[in-house]
Design an enzyme around this catalytic site. Sequence first.
Site, PDB file in Angstrom:
ATOM      1  N   ASN A 344      45.687 -47.699  47.896  1.00 56.98           N
ATOM      2  CA  ASN A 344      46.886 -47.902  48.708  1.00 56.98           C
ATOM      3  C   ASN A 344      46.839 -49.297  49.345  1.00 56.98           C
ATOM      4  OD1 ASN A 344      49.348 -47.363  49.851  1.00 56.98           O
ATOM      5  ND2 ASN A 344      48.645 -45.638  51.110  1.00 56.98           N
ATOM      6  N   HIS A 375      50.655 -41.494  58.644  1.00 53.52           N
ATOM      7  CA  HIS A 375      50.671 -40.468  57.609  1.00 53.52           C
ATOM      8  C   HIS A 375      51.324 -39.182  58.099  1.00 53.52           C
ATOM      9  CE1 HIS A 375      47.788 -42.974  55.344  1.00 53.52           C
ATOM     10  NE2 HIS A 375      48.174 -42.277  54.306  1.00 53.52           N
TER      11      HIS A 375
END
Length: 486
Positions: A344, A375
């Site tokens: 990521n 998140h």
Amino acid sequence: MDPKSDLLLQTTGCTSLRAISRFMGIPLDQVNFIMCQMFGLAAAFWFRLCLSPQQAGPAVRHAVASFLGSMFVIFCFGWYSLHVFVLTLICYVILKIASARTVHWYSMLVAMGYLTVCQVSRVFIFNYGIPATDFSGPLMMLVQKITTLAFQLHDGKCRKQEDLTVEQRHMAVVTQPTLLEYLSYTLNFMSILVGPCSSYRDYIEFIEGHHVHNKLKLQHNGNNTQAHPSPVRVVCQKLVVCVGCLFWFFLVTRRFPISYNVDPLFISEASFLSRLAYAFVSIQAARPKFYFAWTLADAVHNAAGYGVSGFDRNGRVAWDLISNIHIWEIETATNFKSFIDNWNIQTGVWLKSVCYDRVSQFRTPLTFLLSALWHGIYPGYYFTFLLGIPITLAARAVRRNFRHYFLHSYSVKLAYDIITWAATQLTICYTVMPFLLLAVEPTIIYYRSMYFHVHIISILAMIVLPSKPRRPDLYAQHSNNNVKRE
């Protein structure tokens, strides 16, 4: 229709592909996502060939990119897409009315606050289940773009050049974007669904037709060589990777469910080594779905002509400016930092630019905390990212104190690399398991079955090992002698 079929068809987006969903045995929201990305790939080639900067002005390219992106998010998420449009417009108002000295903080507060409220609603609505329509994905990407632009605008208008890092100086924005430019940057079809986030300046250069020239001239002293390279080869390579990930998903991933790691019968009957092995295999099996999504998104950007970073070591044009994943580096990582740096990637760049480089104290803990909050609010996220703090600090201490003893010969270093690879991969499995389990109870069950061994080892390493190697001169000498080999 049985309950399983009902789950497969559950979505708030378009339902016209439900027959494909039922036939493939894949949730409808995932079918919609894949179809949008495949259509986006075709649209990207058309965008590059028929709406090139030589054939269409920036306004047309901005309008088409934002319109297609808006259609994608509506197709996938239905009325939930309103959240994307509302947050976009709210933050554009902030960008216009807030002073350049405070716009970055207001943007961060509002964007993260709105995202968190939406994620709280997901927890209560879906009760820790994996929602069939995860509308928070585009919101997460939107938060990165909004805050990235706000911080870069603050750097360009309020901070002195000498106070900026080289990267901040290069990415600083000195002119406020128009509404069309802002919508294009935040909602463009290439990145609306799964990202990645890119620099505002890079994106504007791409739309205006300067992207390739500016990236290539940096490595050729201003000479405009290979001004319009074709992305076909690199796109095909990335599509091959995507196809491989799909085969892996159908053949392997479904056979090793993550939930089996906390199955009471499995825990009671299997030995510790068997449970450790299954955790490793199940985590390895779960990765390709991320590889697929990020690699396909990268291919879409490249097909549109976006993503040139310069030249690779072989002298060919490199198309990895906004790549989000380096698969080989992840699978062969021999330390925790190397794994994180290649996973990521653009989110790591975002975390570094808006947090790590902006605070003077507690950089690592604050960065991990922001990552967890971004998140979502599922407890599993916090178990994972908070555990990442002692693991990172412990890994640094181990590397500083021991690595230089294994650099005097190739065979010894190879043995060291194999051991550290195994330790890194098993540590990653232990760390990310709560991220996939989400809730508190299964996470605690898993940790107990593993005897909290990574927690204990990490804390002991932080306490026992000195913060600096006992022979700094020897450490520096070996580090310098092995720079080229690494």
